[in-house]
Design an enzyme around this catalytic site. Structure first.
Site, PDB file in Angstrom:
ATOM      1  N   ASN A  96       3.113  -8.934  -4.002  1.00  0.00           N
ATOM      2  CA  ASN A  96       3.245  -7.702  -3.111  1.00  0.00           C
ATOM      3  C   ASN A  96       1.913  -7.162  -3.220  1.00  0.00           C
ATOM      4  O   ASN A  96       1.753  -6.046  -2.278  1.00  0.00           O
ATOM      5  CB  ASN A  96       4.481  -6.835  -3.715  1.00  0.00           C
ATOM      6  CG  ASN A  96       4.481  -5.514  -2.755  1.00  0.00           C
ATOM      7  OD1 ASN A  96       4.441  -5.410  -1.551  1.00  0.00           O
ATOM      8  ND2 ASN A  96       4.067  -4.479  -3.472  1.00  0.00           N
ATOM      9  N   TYR A 161      -8.709  -6.907   6.593  1.00  0.00           N
ATOM     10  CA  TYR A 161      -7.359  -6.766   6.351  1.00  0.00           C
ATOM     11  C   TYR A 161      -6.430  -7.982   7.059  1.00  0.00           C
ATOM     12  O   TYR A 161      -5.798  -8.662   6.318  1.00  0.00           O
ATOM     13  CB  TYR A 161      -6.679  -5.400   6.474  1.00  0.00           C
ATOM     14  CG  TYR A 161      -5.212  -5.286   6.213  1.00  0.00           C
ATOM     15  CD1 TYR A 161      -4.735  -4.910   4.717  1.00  0.00           C
ATOM     16  CD2 TYR A 161      -4.136  -5.042   7.083  1.00  0.00           C
ATOM     17  CE1 TYR A 161      -3.396  -4.987   4.518  1.00  0.00           C
ATOM     18  CE2 TYR A 161      -2.883  -5.017   6.910  1.00  0.00           C
ATOM     19  CZ  TYR A 161      -2.742  -5.058   5.556  1.00  0.00           C
ATOM     20  OH  TYR A 161      -1.231  -4.694   5.033  1.00  0.00           O
TER      21      TYR A 161
END
Length: 250
Positions: A96, A161
């Site tokens: 995560n 990203y």
């Protein structure tokens, strides 16, 4: 089940990276509340990680914090050794940990590009590599990677990203095929707009505009992503998939 089977039954172990953040802490809380030994990873935010851990322990759940720079192979190996010494082999790895970067593509520096690839993508490689030995030995395991809706469709001003999160999807699909014969399932979740610290920079008008684009008409809650992680952690015939948790936005 025999008495020996009961004696040998091991409490399952989950390792959640970036567990001091909104989604990570929600995942950690959910798994701990459902009987897992929960390893809470952090890098720099020890205070929040310890708050999450202490809250779980105070409720009678099993949890511990572990620090590592996930871009460092040595740090990751040390963390996994510490987790295994405390709880045993990792059964569920939730990759995560991640960072965001909002920047025009031609203004993105080499250092920023390398950093986001290291934190968002290389970390998953290093963590998965460190745990799969135990999973292969046990002939079972789950690796769940947290990507993003932008990894699926891309976002303007978030090229680095988006690329890192798209890479995580490719990583998931390929690794799933490689590990399927060992009964290890590898899946990916692509959250949409979730109410976390990562999105706290958005103005009220930005949030309103985004909600108009999302069919569900709202941001998701971290627990809704955590529930999707739980689903994948309990699925034995789902692997190599990307599960969108985005209110229909994807």
């Amino acid at each position: 089940m025999t008495d020996m089977d009961i004696f040998n039954k091991k409490t399952p172990v989950v390792l959640v990276t970036g567990a001091s953040g909104g989604i990570g802490s929600a995942v950690a809380r959910l798994f701990a509340s459902r009987g897992y030994n929960t390893a809470i990873h952090y890098n720099s935010n020890e205070t929040t990680a310890r708050e999450v851990c202490d809250g779980l322990v105070s409720e009678g759940y099993s949890a511990e914090i572990f620090r590592a720079d996930l871009t460092s192979s040595e740090d990751v190996k040390k963390m996994i050794s510490e987790v295994e010494a405390k709880f045993g082999t990792v059964d569920v790895l939730v990759n995560n940990a991640g960072i965001s970067l909002i920047r025009l593509f031609d203004e993105t520096t080499d250092e920023e590009w390398d950093n986001i690839m290291n934190v968002n993508l290389k970390s998953a490689f290093l963590c998965a590599k460190a745990v799969i030995g135990g999973m292969i030995h046990n002939k079972k395991g789950k690796i769940i990677n947290i990507s993003s809706i932008w990894g699926v469709k891309g976002a303007s001003c978030e090229v680095a990203y988006s690329a890192s999160k798209a890479g995580l999807i490719g990583f998931t699909k390929a690794l799933a095929q490689e590990l399927a014969p060992s009964n290890i399932q590898v899946n990916c979740i692509a959250p949409g707009a979730i109410a976390t610290e990562m999105n706290s920079h958005l103005s009220a008008s930005d949030v309103s505009a985004l909600c108009e684009e999302i069919p569900a008409g709202r941001f998701g809650a971290p627990i809704e992503v955590a529930e999707a992680v739980w689903f994948l952690a309990n699925s034995s015939y789902v692997t190599g998939q990307v599960l969108g948790v985005d209110g229909g936005w994807g």
